[in-house]
Design an enzyme around this catalytic site. Sequence first.
Site, PDB file in Angstrom:
ATOM      1  N   GLY A  59      -1.869  -0.069 -13.646  1.00 46.00           N
ATOM      2  CA  GLY A  59      -1.773  -1.499 -13.929  1.00 46.00           C
ATOM      3  C   GLY A  59      -1.094  -1.716 -15.259  1.00 46.00           C
ATOM      4  O   GLY A  59      -1.004  -0.799 -16.077  1.00 46.00           O
ATOM      5  N   CYS A  86      -3.448   6.511 -13.951  1.00 44.67           N
ATOM      6  CA  CYS A  86      -2.830   5.774 -15.059  1.00 44.67           C
ATOM      7  C   CYS A  86      -3.810   4.755 -15.663  1.00 44.67           C
ATOM      8  O   CYS A  86      -4.793   5.151 -16.262  1.00 44.67           O
ATOM      9  CB  CYS A  86      -1.532   5.137 -14.590  1.00 44.67           C
ATOM     10  SG  CYS A  86      -0.500   4.629 -15.963  1.00 44.67           S
ATOM     11  N   TYR A  87      -3.581   3.461 -15.470  1.00 43.64           N
ATOM     12  CA  TYR A  87      -4.575   2.499 -15.979  1.00 43.64           C
ATOM     13  C   TYR A  87      -5.946   2.814 -15.398  1.00 43.64           C
ATOM     14  O   TYR A  87      -6.966   2.675 -16.066  1.00 43.64           O
ATOM     15  CB  TYR A  87      -4.155   1.063 -15.603  1.00 43.64           C
ATOM     16  CG  TYR A  87      -5.062   0.003 -16.215  1.00 43.64           C
ATOM     17  CD1 TYR A  87      -4.799  -0.513 -17.474  1.00 43.64           C
ATOM     18  CD2 TYR A  87      -6.198  -0.466 -15.535  1.00 43.64           C
ATOM     19  CE1 TYR A  87      -5.633  -1.468 -18.050  1.00 43.64           C
ATOM     20  CE2 TYR A  87      -7.035  -1.410 -16.095  1.00 43.64           C
ATOM     21  CZ  TYR A  87      -6.748  -1.916 -17.350  1.00 43.64           C
ATOM     22  OH  TYR A  87      -7.577  -2.847 -17.916  1.00 43.64           O
ATOM     23  N   HIS A 176       1.475   9.348 -12.096  1.00 40.71           N
ATOM     24  CA  HIS A 176       1.413   8.677 -10.783  1.00 40.71           C
ATOM     25  C   HIS A 176       1.675   9.682  -9.659  1.00 40.71           C
ATOM     26  O   HIS A 176       2.836   9.964  -9.352  1.00 40.71           O
ATOM     27  CB  HIS A 176       2.451   7.554 -10.720  1.00 40.71           C
ATOM     28  CG  HIS A 176       2.077   6.372 -11.556  1.00 40.71           C
ATOM     29  ND1 HIS A 176       1.363   5.307 -11.069  1.00 40.71           N
ATOM     30  CD2 HIS A 176       2.294   6.111 -12.859  1.00 40.71           C
ATOM     31  CE1 HIS A 176       1.164   4.416 -12.030  1.00 40.71           C
ATOM     32  NE2 HIS A 176       1.715   4.881 -13.135  1.00 40.71           N
ATOM     33  N   GLU A 178       1.436   9.127  -6.618  1.00 34.42           N
ATOM     34  CA  GLU A 178       1.877   8.428  -5.403  1.00 34.42           C
ATOM     35  C   GLU A 178       3.397   8.290  -5.298  1.00 34.42           C
ATOM     36  O   GLU A 178       3.909   7.940  -4.236  1.00 34.42           O
ATOM     37  CB  GLU A 178       1.210   7.037  -5.320  1.00 34.42           C
ATOM     38  CG  GLU A 178       1.628   6.006  -6.374  1.00 34.42           C
ATOM     39  CD  GLU A 178       0.832   6.101  -7.671  1.00 34.42           C
ATOM     40  OE1 GLU A 178       0.426   7.217  -8.026  1.00 34.42           O
ATOM     41  OE2 GLU A 178       0.662   5.070  -8.345  1.00 34.42           O
ATOM     42  N   ASP A 233       8.338  -6.191  15.423  1.00 34.29           N
ATOM     43  CA  ASP A 233       6.945  -6.591  15.196  1.00 34.29           C
ATOM     44  C   ASP A 233       6.393  -7.428  16.349  1.00 34.29           C
ATOM     45  O   ASP A 233       5.319  -7.132  16.876  1.00 34.29           O
ATOM     46  CB  ASP A 233       6.814  -7.374  13.880  1.00 34.29           C
ATOM     47  CG  ASP A 233       7.369  -6.589  12.710  1.00 34.29           C
ATOM     48  OD1 ASP A 233       7.520  -5.364  12.850  1.00 34.29           O
ATOM     49  OD2 ASP A 233       7.672  -7.205  11.681  1.00 34.29           O
ATOM     50  N   LYS A 375       5.344  -1.153   8.256  1.00 36.77           N
ATOM     51  CA  LYS A 375       6.443  -1.227   9.229  1.00 36.77           C
ATOM     52  C   LYS A 375       6.641   0.093  10.005  1.00 36.77           C
ATOM     53  O   LYS A 375       6.814   0.085  11.219  1.00 36.77           O
ATOM     54  CB  LYS A 375       7.736  -1.573   8.485  1.00 36.77           C
ATOM     55  CG  LYS A 375       8.903  -1.859   9.380  1.00 36.77           C
ATOM     56  CD  LYS A 375       8.932  -3.307   9.727  1.00 36.77           C
ATOM     57  CE  LYS A 375      10.097  -3.671  10.611  1.00 36.77           C
ATOM     58  NZ  LYS A 375      10.062  -5.084  10.974  1.00 36.77           N
TER      59      LYS A 375
END
Length: 519
Positions: A59, A86-87, A176, A178, A233, A375
């Site tokens: 964040g 992180c944060y 991070h 991710e 979709d 998606k």
Amino acid sequence: MENTSHDRLLIIDFGSQVTQLIARRLRELNVYCEIHPYQNVTDAFLAGFAPKAIIFSGGPDSVTREGSPRAPEAAFNMGVPILGICYGQQVMMHQLGGRVESGHGTAEFGRAYVTPKGSLNILDGWFTEGDEQVWMSHGDHVSEIAPGFAVYGTSPNAPYAITADPSRNFFAVQFHPEVHHTPNGARLFENFLKLAGFSGDWTMGAYREQAIAAIREQVGDKRVICGLSGGVDSSVAAVLIHEAIGDQLTCVFVDHGLLRQGEAEEVVTMFRDNYNMALIHADEQELFLSELEGMSDPETKRKTIGRLFIDVFQKHANDIEGAEFLAQGTLYPDVIESVSFSGGPSVTIKSHHNVGGLPKKMGLKLVEPLRELFKDEVRALGRELGLPDSFIGRHPFPGPGLAIRCPGEITRAKLDILRQADAVYIDQIRKHGLYDEIWQAFVAILPVRTVGVMGDGRTYDYACALRAVTSVDGMTADYYPFSHEFLGETATRIINEVKGINRVTYDITSKPPGTIEWE
Ligand code: XMP
């Protein structure tokens, strides 16, 4: 979907730009997770959600600032593994009795290398070739770890790059894991999930069964209507719902005269032939085109199409007796309530056309079977449901259709020329095997005529622009680097095969600063 029987992981969002990527990485590991902003995670919410593990995101704030976001205390007392990023690391250290500092020498942005200190279960498979590359993006850093924690990795500007209290299964990293720039990040998540006891039960096969049961329970013996655009979709939503409730579903396909060459027939045939679905093909070309003809302002076009679409949809839906539900292909990125630190309202760049206004107006309840999916998961579900690859891999097509690829005045003649040029361009892309590399490709017909010479004669015809972009989610995009040979061949074909165009240009604007569509 409520009452899910899957193992659940909770991501508490502190407003990082990349929180969604945490969810992506976990979903790739077949784990069901949800992102919730920290303010919404109350004790009652935590108890109800019953996560098997929790991740605190990064964040933009500083825990040293008074009033900055905090994690719910109850999270630390649930006995489940926690990973702070992180944060998320800093908030964990701060709340559990450590110290975080901001100021000179505490920041680190971009690529960094972590040196190991001791071994730790979530680092299984790390440091096999020495220091490990990670991606850092922090202003503050931890200067004193919380009681019970130890250090397992350091980087030049983060002495506590990896910390953990293995007895409580609390892990906190400054970098991070991710993002792709932490190449071994997925391994770290995998190890974390393993020790938390996740079985990897989030598969599209399992999802399909669960979604079908949930749709049946929600709808009962009532009827559902679904606006079908032919896009991925709405198509996947329709097929899934059809599998659940069969002829209680009626789809409405509105042909507004702004579709591509052969598109209406393709969509209608595919659904009628393969799915034996109740499908209303609303041919409303005349209604739309007579209102749009001569219109040139982009927002007026979009609003007019949106309004007419609702009117038409409503007219046809009224004929379906007992319809109580409206199906929509809403996806997870549309429903994530991210933490916003900007405070101000965001600027409207374009009024997107969708059926969002319908449920209120029509008093219908919503069925949104894709609202937990990204998606690419929708595409995987489509494959699971047997939709042909050619359908699943189609480029996105905007609700207002060709109207927004015809900057300036809309005329039927221009739309016809555009349709033909677009068909040649897409045919070229397919022939060269490039269709699947490109997120979206189309032709825009320009509101300008130019002079040319063909044979021995003068021509005075329209110019057009080719557009092709690569993108992950349509939010940002790069123009596609076609070869000159491809562009030359395509221009020649369009000019030779499409009467009305005598000049072809290629749009090399990325997004930002451009948008993908021209209007
Ligand atoms: P822009 O032009 O905003 O487009 O960069 C981003 C993506 O969204 C599509 N798009 C729309 N899709 N209704 C839709 O369903 C709309 O009104 C609309 N406008 C743009 C666009 O084609 C691209 O994929």
